[in-house]
Write an enzyme that holds these catalytic residues in place. Structure first.
Site, short mmCIF file in Angstrom:
data_model
loop_
_atom_site.label_atom_id
_atom_site.label_comp_id
_atom_site.label_asym_id
_atom_site.label_seq_id
_atom_site.Cartn_x
_atom_site.Cartn_y
_atom_site.Cartn_z
N PHE A 1 -6.56 -10.02 -4.18
CA PHE A 1 -7.83 -9.32 -4.47
C PHE A 1 -7.82 -8.55 -5.78
O PHE A 1 -8.86 -8.08 -6.20
CB PHE A 1 -8.35 -8.51 -3.27
CG PHE A 1 -7.45 -7.42 -2.76
CD1 PHE A 1 -7.11 -6.35 -3.55
CD2 PHE A 1 -7.00 -7.47 -1.45
CE1 PHE A 1 -6.32 -5.34 -3.07
CE2 PHE A 1 -6.19 -6.46 -0.94
CZ PHE A 1 -5.85 -5.40 -1.76
N ARG B 1 3.01 -5.42 1.83
CA ARG B 1 2.10 -4.55 1.08
C ARG B 1 2.14 -3.17 1.71
O ARG B 1 2.83 -2.98 2.72
CB ARG B 1 0.68 -5.12 1.11
CG ARG B 1 0.05 -5.07 2.48
CD ARG B 1 -1.33 -5.71 2.51
NE ARG B 1 -2.35 -4.85 1.93
CZ ARG B 1 -3.65 -4.94 2.21
NH1 ARG B 1 -4.10 -5.86 3.05
NH2 ARG B 1 -4.52 -4.14 1.64
N ARG B 2 1.45 -2.22 1.13
CA ARG B 2 1.31 -0.86 1.68
C ARG B 2 2.66 -0.26 2.07
O ARG B 2 2.83 0.24 3.17
CB ARG B 2 0.40 -0.91 2.91
CG ARG B 2 -1.03 -1.27 2.58
CD ARG B 2 -1.93 -1.27 3.79
NE ARG B 2 -3.32 -1.12 3.40
CZ ARG B 2 -4.34 -1.18 4.24
NH1 ARG B 2 -4.14 -1.40 5.51
NH2 ARG B 2 -5.57 -1.03 3.82
C1 HEM Z 1 -4.65 -0.07 -13.55
C2 HEM Z 1 -4.95 -1.09 -12.80
C3 HEM Z 1 -4.39 -1.30 -11.40
C4 HEM Z 1 -3.10 -1.23 -10.96
C5 HEM Z 1 -1.86 -0.93 -11.78
C6 HEM Z 1 -3.11 -1.49 -9.54
C7 HEM Z 1 -1.98 -1.53 -8.73
C8 HEM Z 1 -1.98 -1.72 -7.36
C9 HEM Z 1 -0.82 -1.90 -6.51
C10 HEM Z 1 0.62 -1.92 -7.02
C11 HEM Z 1 -1.24 -2.03 -5.23
C12 HEM Z 1 -0.38 -2.30 -3.99
C13 HEM Z 1 0.09 -1.10 -3.32
C14 HEM Z 1 0.77 -1.39 -1.98
O1 HEM Z 1 0.31 -2.27 -1.22
O2 HEM Z 1 1.78 -0.72 -1.67
C15 HEM Z 1 -2.68 -1.93 -5.24
C16 HEM Z 1 -3.49 -2.00 -4.13
C17 HEM Z 1 -4.87 -2.06 -4.17
N1 HEM Z 1 -5.66 -2.11 -5.31
FE1 HEM Z 1 -5.05 -1.91 -7.21
N2 HEM Z 1 -4.40 -1.71 -9.15
C18 HEM Z 1 -5.21 -1.61 -10.26
C19 HEM Z 1 -6.58 -1.81 -10.31
C20 HEM Z 1 -7.39 -2.06 -9.21
C21 HEM Z 1 -8.79 -2.33 -9.27
C22 HEM Z 1 -9.62 -2.38 -10.56
C23 HEM Z 1 -9.20 -2.49 -7.98
C24 HEM Z 1 -10.58 -2.78 -7.47
C25 HEM Z 1 -11.69 -2.62 -8.11
C26 HEM Z 1 -8.05 -2.32 -7.12
C27 HEM Z 1 -8.07 -2.37 -5.74
C28 HEM Z 1 -6.97 -2.22 -4.92
C29 HEM Z 1 -7.04 -2.21 -3.47
C30 HEM Z 1 -8.30 -2.33 -2.61
C31 HEM Z 1 -5.71 -2.09 -3.01
C32 HEM Z 1 -5.24 -2.08 -1.54
C33 HEM Z 1 -5.11 -0.71 -1.01
C34 HEM Z 1 -4.56 -0.72 0.39
O3 HEM Z 1 -3.71 -1.56 0.72
O4 HEM Z 1 -5.02 0.12 1.17
N3 HEM Z 1 -6.96 -2.07 -7.90
N4 HEM Z 1 -3.11 -1.75 -6.56
#
Ligand code: HEM
Ligand SMILES: [Cu+2]
Length: 590
Positions: free
Chosen positions: A404, A466-467
């Site tokens: 995603f 994840r998470r």
């Molecule tokens: C600087 C840019 C971004 C970085 C470095 C980043 C990094 C990450 C990482 C490493 C995770 C996984 C964490 C885990 O599962 O332990 C994550 C989860 C997620 N990210 Fe990003 N992300 C970025 C931008 C975005 C954007 C633009 C969106 C949506 C518009 C987004 C939506 C999400 C969502 C919905 C999750 C899941 C949260 C959950 O599991 O509850 N991310 N992100």
């Protein structure tokens, strides 16, 4: 693909660089009230994007072990909740509210019937955001008695402070109210234009909102009937499966609430930026109608491993999900055909030579095009998620965030950034600043996301969860063709850092533009050339919004009626069932 022959006489396509006359006709001059609302929603969206992105960087560094100095591993989940909520609930909803507000105003050529409705909706969105954000961030400070470490899916038995749920409810209701303002405008327009086709962008906004009204029924019931009373202590139990079912009733179509605004940009803005026209208006309408019909009755594909839901219902959801590939494939065809037409208009030739004539140096164009390309990759990994049996391989692994970040995290987010480069000048009356930074920003995002998302997918395949703040994976043995877990971790950390740099570049361009002085003519305008095949070629029934809403509700009733009935039959609403968490009750001193 059929070759489109260049038409020498085709002069309708205007180029983005065209400098307007002294009498400039900017959106902000014609519709100042609507432009102001869009400015406000964008401002909140950008702030949420900045904070959410910073949290993303912290996660990428923390969970890969590259740097764990920002937060403790316990607070990782507070940060992760903030990341999810601020990005997929706040950034998206605010950006879309502003973007649709521009699109419907422009295409109906009419301002709000009563701006208090749209502004009232915006106020609810804002209050909801502040409540939810304070509840989440309170979790970082021991002195603050609030917390909401429930992640953006807020599954019970995880429980948040009531302020979080009330905030989330206000965000949903606020979006309904803003949408009501758009429908009132449409009804007013209909009175004077009884036989006209709904202008394309208005059609896209209204069909997306029909889908959104249907989709949000699930989460509204979950939050208002169950979670708010539960968090206030008014009821003791919430059935986890019922809550998850209501959440995913909303949780899948919400992805189309993010995606369809990106489609609106790809269908209507991108061909113009490329110097061409939309290939087919009727195909675009069909695509949006298909999304109204098929978006909601698929939520069980997020619950393949949930017990208590018969396999048959999951199978129906899988079949519906696979049907949803159709409108996305139609979109790929229509958008690429429009771009090919544009490329050939500019003299491009050969099977792929027309690609070279497209304006890759314009960030609004390159951002949307790269976002579309990444969406194609996301579509493929999405098919893996949707397959009932193969889903077990990737369920709850890092593959899923890998997927995603290509869809909402790039197809939506990068398109929103690209559209902002083009739209913010028109809603502020100021020329885009730091154009050199803007020109490379989409490529930076693309590079960062290629590294991060690809490595996340691969890590998921070997089972990395994840998470998880500290996934311990070094000692595991698994067959690997290239590299290994260490190499994937480096790519995730590096990709996350590049993404954050790209985000800072975007925000720098935006704030420099917002703070710049007015003056000079704009380089962009909101005039759109006629499509190659126009609305008159589309069957009239496509514009019958009421009909599609009724069909959508029927399909939802079919897909959800029986399973929810059977959950209630087996005691989901019975107050005498043990309090959650069932398995821990009586075992732990809680
Ligand atoms: C600087 C840019 C971004 C970085 C470095 C980043 C990094 C990450 C990482 C490493 C995770 C996984 C964490 C885990 O599962 O332990 C994550 C989860 C997620 N990210 Fe990003 N992300 C970025 C931008 C975005 C954007 C633009 C969106 C949506 C518009 C987004 C939506 C999400 C969502 C919905 C999750 C899941 C949260 C959950 O599991 O509850 N991310 N992100
Ligand atoms: Cu889904």
């Amino acid at each position: 693909m059929a070759t489109i022959t260049p038409d020498e006489t085709d002069t309708a396509a205007e180029t983005d660089e065209q400098v307007l006359d002294e009498e400039r006709d900017a959106f902000v001059d014609k519709f100042p009230t609507e432009a102001r609302l869009t400015r406000w929603t964008f401002l909140v969206a950008f702030v949420a994007l900045g904070i959410g992105g910073l949290f993303g960087l912290i996660q990428a560094l923390h969970r890969t072990g590259a740097f764990r100095g920002f937060v403790s591993s316990a607070d990782y989940y507070t940060i992760l909740t903030g990341h999810g909520v601020l990005l997929v609930l706040v950034f998206t909803t605010f950006f879309i509210s502003g973007f649709f507000n521009w699109a419907i105003t422009r295409s109906l050529d009419r301002g709000s019937v009563d701006p208090r409705v749209e502004y009232g909706g915006f106020a609810m969105l804002l209050v909801g955001t502040v409540l939810a954000a304070v509840a989440i961030l309170g979790g970082l400070f021991d002195s603050v008695p609030l917390s909401a470490d429930v992640l953006f899916t807020f599954y019970p038995p995880l429980q948040a402070h009531p302020a979080f749920y009330i905030g989330a409810a206000l965000i949903v209701v606020g979006s309904w109210v803003v949408g009501l303002g758009w429908f009132r405008r449409f009804w007013a327009w209909r009175k004077n234009n009884a036989d006209e086709r709904i202008p394309l962008q208005a059609f896209m906004v209204l069909t997306t909102m029909v889908m959104w009204y249907v989709a949000t029924i699930g989460v509204a019931i979950e939050v208002v009937v169950f979670l708010i009373p539960w968090s206030l202590g008014l009821i003791q139990t919430v059935d986890p499966i019922l809550a998850r079912t209501l959440f995913w009733f909303f949780g899948h179509p919400v992805v189309y609430f993010w995606l369809l605004p990106a489609y609106l940009a790809w269908y209507t803005i991108m061909p113009k930026l490329a110097g061409g026209r939309l290939f087919s208006d009727p195909l675009a309408r069909i695509v949006f109608v298909l999304f109204v019909l098929l978006s909601t009755p698929v939520g069980f594909h997020h619950q393949y491993v949930d017990p208590g839901i018969p396999e048959g219902f999951k199978f129906v959801a899988m079949t519906n999900t696979m049907f949803l590939l159709l409108p996305s494939l139609l979109t790929a065809f229509t958008v690429v055909a429009s771009l090919e037409h544009a490329g050939r208009q500019q003299g491009g030739s050969g099977r792929l030579g027309w690609l070279k004539t497209l304006p890759w140096g314009k960030p609004a164009f390159s951002g949307m095009a790269l976002a579309g390309l990444m969406f194609a990759a996301g579509g493929f990994s999405g098919m893996i998620n949707a397959g009932m049996n193969i889903n077990y391989l990737v369920h709850n692994t890092l593959w899923v965030p890998g997927h995603f970040h290509l869809t909402v995290g790039t197809a939506f987010a990068l398109t929103a950034m690209a559209a902002s480069y083009w739209l913010v000048p028109q809603i502020t009356g100021k020329r885009l600043q730091l154009r050199g930074v803007a020109a490379i920003q989409p490529y930076m995002w693309f590079l960062g996301m290629t590294l991060m998302s690809n490595a996340m997918h691969r890590a998921g395949l070997i089972g990395v969860p994840r998470r998880t703040a500290e996934p311990q994976y070094e000692a595991f043995n698994y067959a690997q063709t290239v590299g290994g877990y260490g190499e994937m971790r480096i790519q995730i950390a590096l990709g996350g850092t590049l993404l954050f740099v790209a985000l800072v570049m975007f925000l720098a361009v935006m704030f420099a533009t917002i703070l710049a002085g007015k003056g000079g003519n704009l380089r962009v305008n909101s005039e759109f050339p006629e499509p190659l095949s126009g609305a008159d070629d589309a069957p009239k029934v496509l514009d019958n919004l009421r009909l599609w809403a009724v069909f959508a509700l029927l399909l939802v009733a079919l897909a959800y009626g029986f399973p929810i009935y059977s959950m209630i039959q087996s005691g989901a609403l019975d107050p005498s069932i043990p309090a959650v968490p069932v398995s821990l009750a009586g075992w732990l001193p809680i």
